[in-house]
Design an enzyme around this catalytic site. Structure first.
Site, short mmCIF file in Angstrom:
data_model
loop_
_atom_site.label_atom_id
_atom_site.label_comp_id
_atom_site.label_asym_id
_atom_site.label_seq_id
_atom_site.Cartn_x
_atom_site.Cartn_y
_atom_site.Cartn_z
N HIS A 225 -48.61 22.87 26.21
CA HIS A 225 -47.17 22.58 26.21
C HIS A 225 -46.42 23.79 25.67
CE1 HIS A 225 -43.29 20.62 25.40
NE2 HIS A 225 -43.67 19.82 26.39
N GLU B 271 -48.42 14.38 30.50
CA GLU B 271 -48.67 14.12 31.91
C GLU B 271 -50.05 13.52 32.17
OE1 GLU B 271 -46.15 14.17 33.45
OE2 GLU B 271 -44.95 15.99 33.31
N1 ACO Z 1 -55.15 25.38 31.29
C1 ACO Z 1 -55.70 26.59 31.12
N2 ACO Z 1 -55.14 27.58 30.40
C2 ACO Z 1 -53.95 27.31 29.86
C3 ACO Z 1 -53.32 26.07 30.00
C4 ACO Z 1 -53.96 25.07 30.76
N3 ACO Z 1 -53.45 23.88 30.94
N4 ACO Z 1 -52.14 26.10 29.33
C5 ACO Z 1 -52.02 27.32 28.81
N5 ACO Z 1 -53.12 28.06 29.14
C6 ACO Z 1 -53.38 29.44 28.77
C7 ACO Z 1 -52.43 30.35 29.50
O1 ACO Z 1 -52.95 30.75 30.75
C8 ACO Z 1 -52.28 31.51 28.56
O2 ACO Z 1 -53.38 32.35 28.77
P1 ACO Z 1 -53.21 33.96 28.75
O3 ACO Z 1 -52.68 34.28 27.37
O4 ACO Z 1 -54.59 34.45 28.98
O5 ACO Z 1 -52.23 34.28 29.84
C9 ACO Z 1 -52.43 30.86 27.19
O6 ACO Z 1 -53.12 29.62 27.39
C10 ACO Z 1 -51.15 30.59 26.46
O7 ACO Z 1 -50.33 29.83 27.28
P2 ACO Z 1 -48.92 29.34 26.72
O8 ACO Z 1 -48.06 30.53 26.48
O9 ACO Z 1 -49.07 28.42 25.62
O10 ACO Z 1 -48.43 28.48 27.91
P3 ACO Z 1 -46.97 28.27 28.34
O11 ACO Z 1 -46.10 27.87 27.21
O12 ACO Z 1 -46.53 29.42 29.19
O13 ACO Z 1 -47.19 27.04 29.31
C11 ACO Z 1 -47.52 24.98 30.20
C12 ACO Z 1 -47.07 25.73 28.96
C13 ACO Z 1 -46.72 25.45 31.42
C14 ACO Z 1 -47.29 23.47 30.00
C15 ACO Z 1 -49.02 25.26 30.41
O14 ACO Z 1 -49.74 24.82 29.29
C16 ACO Z 1 -49.55 24.68 31.69
O15 ACO Z 1 -49.42 25.29 32.75
N6 ACO Z 1 -50.18 23.47 31.62
C17 ACO Z 1 -50.69 22.83 32.80
C18 ACO Z 1 -49.58 22.14 33.59
C19 ACO Z 1 -49.06 20.90 32.89
O16 ACO Z 1 -49.81 20.09 32.37
N7 ACO Z 1 -47.74 20.75 32.89
C20 ACO Z 1 -47.03 19.63 32.25
C21 ACO Z 1 -46.52 20.01 30.91
S1 ACO Z 1 -45.77 18.66 30.06
C22 ACO Z 1 -44.21 18.64 30.63
O17 ACO Z 1 -43.65 19.65 30.98
C23 ACO Z 1 -43.46 17.35 30.76
#
Ligand code: ACO
Length: 360
Positions: free
Chosen positions: A243, A302
């Site tokens: 998140h 989700e």
């Molecule tokens: N699976 C795998 N890797 C992940 C995930 C995930 N679900 N979430 C974050 N990461 C990784 C990123 O790729 C990133 O890696 P990097 O540094 O090597 O590039 C690292 O963890 C840090 O990511 P964040 O900066 O914390 O992620 P961000 O804040 O940009 O994204 C998000 C948050 C979009 C929700 C992300 O976690 C994601 O894509 N999750 C999957 C989709 C999802 O479940 N969406 C619903 C969210 S809830 C809502 O919005 C109502």
């Protein structure tokens, strides 16, 4: 260039606070953890609307009457509208409501997704739409309009818990869209239409469907570790985890996880489906921790939304519309709060294009 721009404070609100560092969601001074155990969706609506609209004598009856009023618009659903994705069909029907700012208009807007989504789903399957029963609680009546049968207490409680859980969540994209439109004094229906248009995008309200796609792709619990390892090795993100703001836990995931467990105890979820989901969650959390030890990546709202809405009989193409059934209460309260400031939201952009060539 844009680093930090998204941290600009765009509104002050008394409505909700997303406290990411402590994993807490506060709605008008009450934590979500407490709210889900004490309040129905009608109660939360009363909480969100307090001070922005006159208090109805009985919220459940007022919302029931609003469902009956909006049901008259279902007859406007022609074959072209019925063929649209449910959230688009619902948006078209919602656009028929007047653009007033009073309590009646607000309640009809809250009622609209709960009436239109079940009606459109039924019409898409060549079944007649079912009229609302205004004496029922909102969540129970929504399920009755979907299936044609009275839901069990556990099913009604599960949908009610979902609606409470998603009712408001700070200045998310759709809520911001509602506030921008309200700030122009365009009216509540216009604000809700803008919010709904923002919600339907896959980066906002569209994630639970892909969670079910993941469950289907994994198939059996034993496959979970290998499937997840392969996804992560390919650089894919696991749907339902992580998140942007919550750093320790997503309190909404906990609220829905317990609702899913309650449904399972009443036999309303296939135990094999739940076992598969739990195996995926366990393996995903372990592998995400190993891959990103410094970045807490927990289960988000989700993941359990997907299981809960599937168990209640909503098809995955309708999930965004069900999200709107809950969030619409927050949109309206935010729209009123913004309108009452009397201030137009007009952020500045930073021009990074070329300057005109001056004649030599
Ligand atoms: N699976 C795998 N890797 C992940 C995930 C995930 N679900 N979430 C974050 N990461 C990784 C990123 O790729 C990133 O890696 P990097 O540094 O090597 O590039 C690292 O963890 C840090 O990511 P964040 O900066 O914390 O992620 P961000 O804040 O940009 O994204 C998000 C948050 C979009 C929700 C992300 O976690 C994601 O894509 N999750 C999957 C989709 C999802 O479940 N969406 C619903 C969210 S809830 C809502 O919005 C109502």
């Amino acid at each position: 260039m844009n680093a930090g721009l998204e941290d600009v404070v765009a509104a002050q609100t008394v409505l909700s606070d997303v406290d990411g560092n402590n994993g807490r969601l506060i709605v008008r001074g009450v934590s979500l953890d407490a709210l889900v155990t004490t309040s129905s969706y009608e109660d939360v609506l009363g909480l969100l609307f307090a001070g922005f609209f006159p208090k109805p004598a009985a919220m459940q009856a007022a919302l029931g009457a609003a469902r009956v009023a909006v049901f008259s618009h279902v007859t406007a659903a022609d074959p072209a509208l019925i063929a649209l994705p449910p959230v688009d069909g619902m948006r078209a029907l919602l656009a028929r409501l007047g653009d007033s700012d009073d309590l009646d208009a607000a309640l009809q807007l809250v009622a609209a997704p709960a009436v239109f989504i079940p009606a459109l789903l039924r019409l898409q399957s060549d079944k007649p739409a079912i009229a609302p029963d205004p004496s029922r609680p909102h969540a129970a009546d929504t399920l009755a309009m979907l299936t044609g049968a009275a839901p069990t207490d556990q099913q009604a409680a599960a949908l009610d818990r979902y609606l409470v859980t998603v009712a408001d969540h700070g200045l998310n994209a759709s809520t911001f869209a509602a506030r921008v439109v309200a700030s122009t004094r365009a009216g509540l229906t216009s604000s809700v239409l803008a919010a709904l248009s923002a919600l339907k995008g896959p980066l906002h309200g569209g994630a639970p469907g892909p969670v079910l796609d993941m469950l289907d792709a994994v198939g059996i619990p034993e496959q979970a570790p290998a499937w997840i390892a392969a996804e992560l090795a390919r650089g894919e993100r696991l749907m339902g985890f992580g998140h942007r703001i919550y750093r320790v836990r997503d309190p909404r995931a906990d609220a829905l996880k317990s609702a899913v467990r309650m449904l399972a105890q009443s036999g309303a979820i296939d135990p094999a489906r739940l076992a598969l989901a739990e195996a995926i969650e366990r393996s995903a959390l372990a592998q995400l921790k190993a891959k990103k030890p410094d970045r807490p990546l927990e289960t988000n709202v989700e993941f359990y939304t997907a299981l809960l809405l599937e168990a209640l009989g909503f098809p995955r193409q309708a999930f965004t519309g069900v999200f709107a059934m809950g969030r619409v209460g927050g949109w309206i309260a935010h729209a009123r709060e913004q309108a009452e400031t009397g201030r137009l939201i007009r952020p500045k952009s930073v021009y990074v294009g070329p300057q005109p060539q001056e004649a030599a």
